[in-house]
Design an enzyme around this catalytic site. Structure first.
Site, PDB file in Angstrom:
ATOM      1  N   THR A  56     -29.099  18.826 -17.477  1.00 21.30           N
ATOM      2  CA  THR A  56     -28.824  19.870 -16.981  1.00 21.30           C
ATOM      3  C   THR A  56     -29.624  21.394 -16.613  1.00 21.30           C
ATOM      4  OG1 THR A  56     -26.496  18.907 -18.084  1.00 21.30           O
ATOM      5  CG2 THR A  56     -26.466  20.838 -16.683  1.00 21.30           C
ATOM      6  N   CYS A  57     -29.637  21.400 -17.561  1.00 18.65           N
ATOM      7  CA  CYS A  57     -30.534  22.930 -17.961  1.00 18.65           C
ATOM      8  C   CYS A  57     -31.825  22.897 -16.246  1.00 18.65           C
ATOM      9  CB  CYS A  57     -31.294  23.156 -18.767  1.00 18.65           C
ATOM     10  SG  CYS A  57     -31.928  24.458 -19.206  1.00 18.65           S
TER      11      CYS A  57
ATOM     12  N   ASP B 135     -25.333  19.292 -25.390  1.00 16.85           N
ATOM     13  CA  ASP B 135     -23.670  19.699 -25.290  1.00 16.85           C
ATOM     14  C   ASP B 135     -22.772  18.093 -25.595  1.00 16.85           C
ATOM     15  OD1 ASP B 135     -24.976  21.791 -23.991  1.00 16.85           O
ATOM     16  OD2 ASP B 135     -24.342  20.826 -22.337  1.00 16.85           O
TER      17      ASP B 135
ATOM     18  N   HIS C 157     -38.438  56.604 -23.957  1.00 19.62           N
ATOM     19  CA  HIS C 157     -37.367  56.992 -22.718  1.00 19.62           C
ATOM     20  C   HIS C 157     -38.902  57.336 -21.174  1.00 19.62           C
ATOM     21  CE1 HIS C 157     -35.243  60.271 -21.524  1.00 19.62           C
ATOM     22  NE2 HIS C 157     -35.814  60.994 -21.057  1.00 19.62           N
TER      23      HIS C 157
ATOM     24  N   LYS D  91     -29.415  27.870 -11.012  1.00 20.76           N
ATOM     25  CA  LYS D  91     -29.120  28.974 -11.105  1.00 20.76           C
ATOM     26  C   LYS D  91     -29.907  30.673 -11.555  1.00 20.76           C
ATOM     27  CE  LYS D  91     -28.539  30.765 -14.435  1.00 20.76           C
ATOM     28  NZ  LYS D  91     -27.478  30.404 -15.068  1.00 20.76           N
ATOM     29  N   LYS D  92     -30.580  30.638 -12.077  1.00 19.15           N
ATOM     30  CA  LYS D  92     -31.773  31.390 -12.364  1.00 19.15           C
ATOM     31  C   LYS D  92     -32.538  32.020 -11.061  1.00 19.15           C
ATOM     32  CE  LYS D  92     -33.061  34.791 -14.855  1.00 19.15           C
ATOM     33  NZ  LYS D  92     -33.729  35.387 -15.865  1.00 19.15           N
TER      34      LYS D  92
ATOM     35  N   THR E   6     -28.654  25.588 -23.775  1.00 18.51           N
ATOM     36  CA  THR E   6     -30.345  24.708 -23.792  1.00 18.51           C
ATOM     37  C   THR E   6     -30.996  24.932 -25.384  1.00 18.51           C
ATOM     38  OG1 THR E   6     -30.569  24.546 -21.629  1.00 18.51           O
ATOM     39  CG2 THR E   6     -32.450  25.034 -22.794  1.00 18.51           C
TER      40      THR E   6
ATOM     41  N   CYS F  17     -28.991  25.876 -15.373  1.00 21.91           N
ATOM     42  CA  CYS F  17     -30.278  27.268 -15.177  1.00 21.91           C
ATOM     43  C   CYS F  17     -31.192  27.425 -14.533  1.00 21.91           C
ATOM     44  CB  CYS F  17     -30.953  27.588 -17.258  1.00 21.91           C
ATOM     45  SG  CYS F  17     -29.755  26.505 -18.415  1.00 21.91           S
TER      46      CYS F  17
ATOM     47  N   CYS G  78     -18.366  32.492 -12.637  1.00 19.16           N
ATOM     48  CA  CYS G  78     -18.262  34.565 -12.834  1.00 19.16           C
ATOM     49  C   CYS G  78     -19.860  34.196 -12.444  1.00 19.16           C
ATOM     50  CB  CYS G  78     -18.732  34.722 -14.401  1.00 19.16           C
ATOM     51  SG  CYS G  78     -16.961  34.582 -15.000  1.00 19.16           S
ATOM     52  N   GLU G  79     -20.680  33.019 -12.741  1.00 14.61           N
ATOM     53  CA  GLU G  79     -21.989  33.663 -12.553  1.00 14.61           C
ATOM     54  C   GLU G  79     -22.076  33.133 -10.902  1.00 14.61           C
ATOM     55  OE1 GLU G  79     -24.784  32.814 -16.431  1.00 14.61           O
ATOM     56  OE2 GLU G  79     -24.723  30.913 -15.014  1.00 14.61           O
TER      57      GLU G  79
ATOM     58  N   ALA H 181     -27.410  34.894 -22.832  1.00 11.95           N
ATOM     59  CA  ALA H 181     -26.856  35.696 -21.672  1.00 11.95           C
ATOM     60  C   ALA H 181     -25.988  35.470 -20.656  1.00 11.95           C
ATOM     61  CB  ALA H 181     -28.379  36.861 -21.097  1.00 11.95           C
TER      62      ALA H 181
ATOM     63  N   GLU I 291     -32.490  53.112 -24.298  1.00 15.21           N
ATOM     64  CA  GLU I 291     -33.349  53.653 -25.535  1.00 15.21           C
ATOM     65  C   GLU I 291     -31.928  53.710 -25.727  1.00 15.21           C
ATOM     66  OE1 GLU I 291     -33.933  57.739 -24.363  1.00 15.21           O
ATOM     67  OE2 GLU I 291     -33.829  57.034 -22.040  1.00 15.21           O
TER      68      GLU I 291
ATOM     69  N   GLY J  82     -15.079  30.944 -16.857  1.00 11.95           N
ATOM     70  CA  GLY J  82     -16.534  30.782 -17.375  1.00 11.95           C
ATOM     71  C   GLY J  82     -17.821  31.759 -17.601  1.00 11.95           C
ATOM     72  N   TYR J  83     -18.416  31.513 -18.125  1.00  5.94           N
ATOM     73  CA  TYR J  83     -20.273  31.158 -17.209  1.00  5.94           C
ATOM     74  C   TYR J  83     -20.135  30.740 -16.111  1.00  5.94           C
ATOM     75  CZ  TYR J  83     -22.430  31.775 -22.037  1.00  5.94           C
ATOM     76  OH  TYR J  83     -23.192  32.306 -23.522  1.00  5.94           O
TER      77      TYR J  83
HETATM   78  P1  NDP Z   1     -16.719  27.234 -19.991  1.00  6.95           P
HETATM   79  O1  NDP Z   1     -15.765  26.498 -20.941  1.00  6.95           O
HETATM   80  O2  NDP Z   1     -17.210  28.644 -20.250  1.00  6.95           O
HETATM   81  O3  NDP Z   1     -15.052  28.230 -18.582  1.00  6.95           O
HETATM   82  C1  NDP Z   1     -14.146  27.166 -18.654  1.00  6.95           C
HETATM   83  C2  NDP Z   1     -13.394  28.119 -17.365  1.00  6.95           C
HETATM   84  O4  NDP Z   1     -12.481  27.253 -16.623  1.00  6.95           O
HETATM   85  C3  NDP Z   1     -12.511  28.808 -18.310  1.00  6.95           C
HETATM   86  O5  NDP Z   1     -11.956  30.123 -17.915  1.00  6.95           O
HETATM   87  C4  NDP Z   1     -10.709  28.173 -18.061  1.00  6.95           C
HETATM   88  O6  NDP Z   1      -9.805  28.986 -18.937  1.00  6.95           O
HETATM   89  C5  NDP Z   1     -11.404  27.341 -17.318  1.00  6.95           C
HETATM   90  N1  NDP Z   1      -9.988  26.507 -17.079  1.00  6.95           N
HETATM   91  C6  NDP Z   1      -9.974  25.199 -17.534  1.00  6.95           C
HETATM   92  N2  NDP Z   1      -9.658  24.407 -17.424  1.00  6.95           N
HETATM   93  C7  NDP Z   1      -8.768  24.935 -16.497  1.00  6.95           C
HETATM   94  C8  NDP Z   1      -7.437  24.157 -15.673  1.00  6.95           C
HETATM   95  N3  NDP Z   1      -7.358  23.267 -15.603  1.00  6.95           N
HETATM   96  N4  NDP Z   1      -7.038  25.348 -14.296  1.00  6.95           N
HETATM   97  C9  NDP Z   1      -8.037  25.959 -14.206  1.00  6.95           C
HETATM   98  N5  NDP Z   1      -8.871  26.923 -14.886  1.00  6.95           N
HETATM   99  C10 NDP Z   1      -9.651  26.404 -15.793  1.00  6.95           C
HETATM  100  O7  NDP Z   1     -17.212  26.622 -19.150  1.00  6.95           O
HETATM  101  P2  NDP Z   1     -18.333  26.471 -18.225  1.00  6.95           P
HETATM  102  O8  NDP Z   1     -17.800  24.976 -16.614  1.00  6.95           O
HETATM  103  O9  NDP Z   1     -18.039  27.816 -17.559  1.00  6.95           O
HETATM  104  O10 NDP Z   1     -19.433  26.209 -18.618  1.00  6.95           O
HETATM  105  C11 NDP Z   1     -19.684  25.229 -19.459  1.00  6.95           C
HETATM  106  C12 NDP Z   1     -20.675  25.757 -20.639  1.00  6.95           C
HETATM  107  O11 NDP Z   1     -22.252  26.075 -20.320  1.00  6.95           O
HETATM  108  C13 NDP Z   1     -20.444  26.992 -21.090  1.00  6.95           C
HETATM  109  O12 NDP Z   1     -19.456  27.006 -22.489  1.00  6.95           O
HETATM  110  C14 NDP Z   1     -21.625  27.585 -21.934  1.00  6.95           C
HETATM  111  O13 NDP Z   1     -22.096  26.972 -22.807  1.00  6.95           O
HETATM  112  C15 NDP Z   1     -22.439  26.700 -20.662  1.00  6.95           C
HETATM  113  N6  NDP Z   1     -23.464  27.626 -19.540  1.00  6.95           N
HETATM  114  C16 NDP Z   1     -23.858  28.772 -20.645  1.00  6.95           C
HETATM  115  C17 NDP Z   1     -24.982  29.652 -19.837  1.00  6.95           C
HETATM  116  C18 NDP Z   1     -25.852  30.911 -19.489  1.00  6.95           C
HETATM  117  O14 NDP Z   1     -25.712  30.664 -20.719  1.00  6.95           O
HETATM  118  N7  NDP Z   1     -25.904  31.828 -19.441  1.00  6.95           N
HETATM  119  C19 NDP Z   1     -24.398  29.614 -17.553  1.00  6.95           C
HETATM  120  C20 NDP Z   1     -23.745  28.360 -17.197  1.00  6.95           C
HETATM  121  C21 NDP Z   1     -23.050  27.311 -18.733  1.00  6.95           C
HETATM  122  P3  NDP Z   1      -9.669  29.258 -20.492  1.00  6.95           P
HETATM  123  O15 NDP Z   1     -10.348  30.193 -20.589  1.00  6.95           O
HETATM  124  O16 NDP Z   1      -8.257  29.790 -19.931  1.00  6.95           O
HETATM  125  O17 NDP Z   1      -9.903  28.087 -21.254  1.00  6.95           O
END
Ligand code: NDP
Length: 451
Positions: free
Chosen positions: A41-42, A302, A434, A50-51, A310, A47, A180-181, A340, A439, A176-177
């Site tokens: 996946t990474c 995972d 600075h 994505k980056k 990762t 990751c 938003c990303e 992050a 800082e 989630g992550y």
């Molecule tokens: P997350 O579990 O972080 O987020 C899932 C989101 O989907 C939550 O907002 C959740 O809502 C919502 N959701 C879940 N089920 C439903 C549904 N049936 N209907 C509507 N909304 C729903 O998962 P991600 O897929 O974003 O990421 C998976 C993992 O990957 C992360 O937890 C992280 O560990 C890793 N990751 C890390 C990154 C980084 O380090 N930068 C980048 C990307 C991924 P609710 O909050 O209400 O449960």
């Protein structure tokens, strides 16, 4: 009893490849099976691509800033085709690197799906069977689609790197992550992004003040974020996707992306038949040494759904090898892992949120939010946040939260201090660099509140 291998690893992602390599270097005879592309996946769907997309998406902002700094700069069109070709060439190169790491260390690889036949036997998709003294499960996870009528019309983060063209409009579901990303990335690339999240604020579980600022900045950057909103149903309609939402609206989007969580890849592996205990989300249950309920079988990354990052999978893989092949039982420490979120602006965080810390005892909160020099000069409204959560009794910094450009880089370093148990006074004793944004982390003198 003699086995074909000392270790058979299922899955060629970050955790599996690291464990295989380090075990081979420790003298073990190792094999690894991967049904898809090496790197997991990474490297292939997470990751790394994505980056690179984050970098691509930041250029319009850089050009705007350049103009504000006196440059006669203009941004042209973004050519997705050109970027995507280069992106996939890079992923091909990295796949080669991962294969070479294994080959150069004497790990035998099988490009095949593997399942468990018994506690010491793996069956490959070509029907052949391999035996091993130890088996390591490192199959990772996979995006989950919600149970919504028409959900099959949507894509996930797996497909987003392969789009034929960038859509004009896109709806992203989740907070989630990943949601938003990608909302930030696609917005930066010129897609009109709408994001629906069912909860009251995005990035559940992170520090409330920090997630609030990220949400505000995302909206300011043009993302149409709707909280307390979910999709009711989707249907194809004249080449677009019609989406009925819980907020009573019905809107059309070119694409809908689900970022609604991921599930461990444990289905169809023969795990339950063998008595390997799984949790409610299908995750492999393991002890602190990553050992499953079957003593010869371990699991990392995972697929165990502990902390899906990762570097954590890599740590788990190395601790497994230390425990099993170097005779040095090493539990995996999941405390104080810095992380992050590559939104725009980024969020970097380590330790407890203010809310978590408050529940554990008296705290002092030090926080400052300001317009950084560079962005302020360019006329951007963007604010950043620097925040420390401090234990009122021990003075230790329990949590550090940064929302700012480059927060990922900053939190890696702040993470060392927090991990070492630094007190607020240790931060204070450190002289500021600075003029920088970071800082502020050593110049906050009075708590903004106590709790
Ligand atoms: P997350 O579990 O972080 O987020 C899932 C989101 O989907 C939550 O907002 C959740 O809502 C919502 N959701 C879940 N089920 C439903 C549904 N049936 N209907 C509507 N909304 C729903 O998962 P991600 O897929 O974003 O990421 C998976 C993992 O990957 C992360 O937890 C992280 O560990 C890793 N990751 C890390 C990154 C980084 O380090 N930068 C980048 C990307 C991924 P609710 O909050 O209400 O449960």
């Amino acid at each position: 009893m003699s086995f074909d291998y000392d270790l058979f690893v299922i899955g060629g992602g970050s955790g599996g490849v690291r464990a295989a390599r380090v075990a081979a270097q420790a003298g073990a005879k190792v094999a690894l099976a991967e049904e898809d592309r090496y790197g997991g996946t990474c490297v292939q769907r997470g990751c790394v691509p994505k980056k690179l997309m984050v970098f691509a998406s930041e250029y319009p902002g850089h050009v705007e800033d350049a103009k504000a700094y006196g440059w006669d700069a203009q941004i042209g069109d973004f050519c997705w085709d050109a970027f995507r070709s280069k992106l996939h060439a890079e992923l091909d190169r990295l796949e080669g690197v991962y294969r070479n790491i294994l080959g150069n260390n004497g790990v035998e690889t099988f490009d095949a799906r593997a399942r468990l036949a018994d506690a010491h036997t793996v069956e490959l998709s070509d029907g052949s069977r391999k035996t091993a003294k130890h088996i390591l499960l490192a199959m990772g996870g996979w995006p989950v689609l919600p149970e919504i009528k028409g959900a099959d019309l949507g894509i996930t983060s797996n497909e987003v790197f392969h789009l034929d063209e960038l859509p004009e409009t896109m709806l992203i579901l989740g907070g989630g992550y990943i949601a938003c990303e990608f909302a930030c990335i696609l917005n930066g690339l010129g897609v009109k992004v709408t994001q629906y999240y069912r909860g009251a604020q995005i990035l559940r579980g992170f520090d409330e003040e920090a997630r609030g600022l990220v949400a505000e900045e995302m909206q300011q950057n043009g993302i149409d974020l709707h909280l307390g909103t979910n999709i009711l149903e989707m249907a194809e309609d004249g080449g677009k996707i019609r989406v009925k939402a819980t907020n009573g609206t019905e809107r059309h989007f070119d694409k809908v992306m689900f970022a609604t969580g991921r599930r461990p890849n444990t289905a169809g592996m023969g795990l339950e038949d063998l008595g390997v205990k799984l949790g409610r989300n299908g995750e492999v249950l393991v002890d602190e040494y990553s050992q499953t309920s079957i003593p010869s079988i371990y699991a990392v990354g995972d697929v165990t759904d502990r902390m899906n990052l990762t570097p954590v999978a890599i740590r788990e893989g190395m601790a497994f090898v230390e425990t099993v092949f170097n005779g040095n039982p090493t539990p995996v420490d999941h405390a104080l892992v810095p992380t992050a979120i590559f939104t725009q602006p980024e969020m970097g965080t380590v330790g407890l949120s203010e809310e978590e810390a408050r529940d554990q005892g008296p705290i002092e909160v030090y926080a400052t939010s300001f317009k950084p020099m560079r962005e302020s000069f360019a006329g951007r409204a963007q604010r950043v946040l620097m925040k420390l959560v401090v234990c009122a009794d021990t003075r230790r910094v329990l949590g550090c939260h940064i929302v700012a450009p480059g927060a990922g880089e900053m939190i890696q370093l702040a993470g060392i201090a927090v991990r070492m148990g630094a007190t607020k006074e240790d931060f204070d004793r450190t002289v500021a660099v600075h003029p920088t944004m970071s800082e502020e982390i050593v110049t906050m003198r009075e708590p903004v509140r106590t709790a």
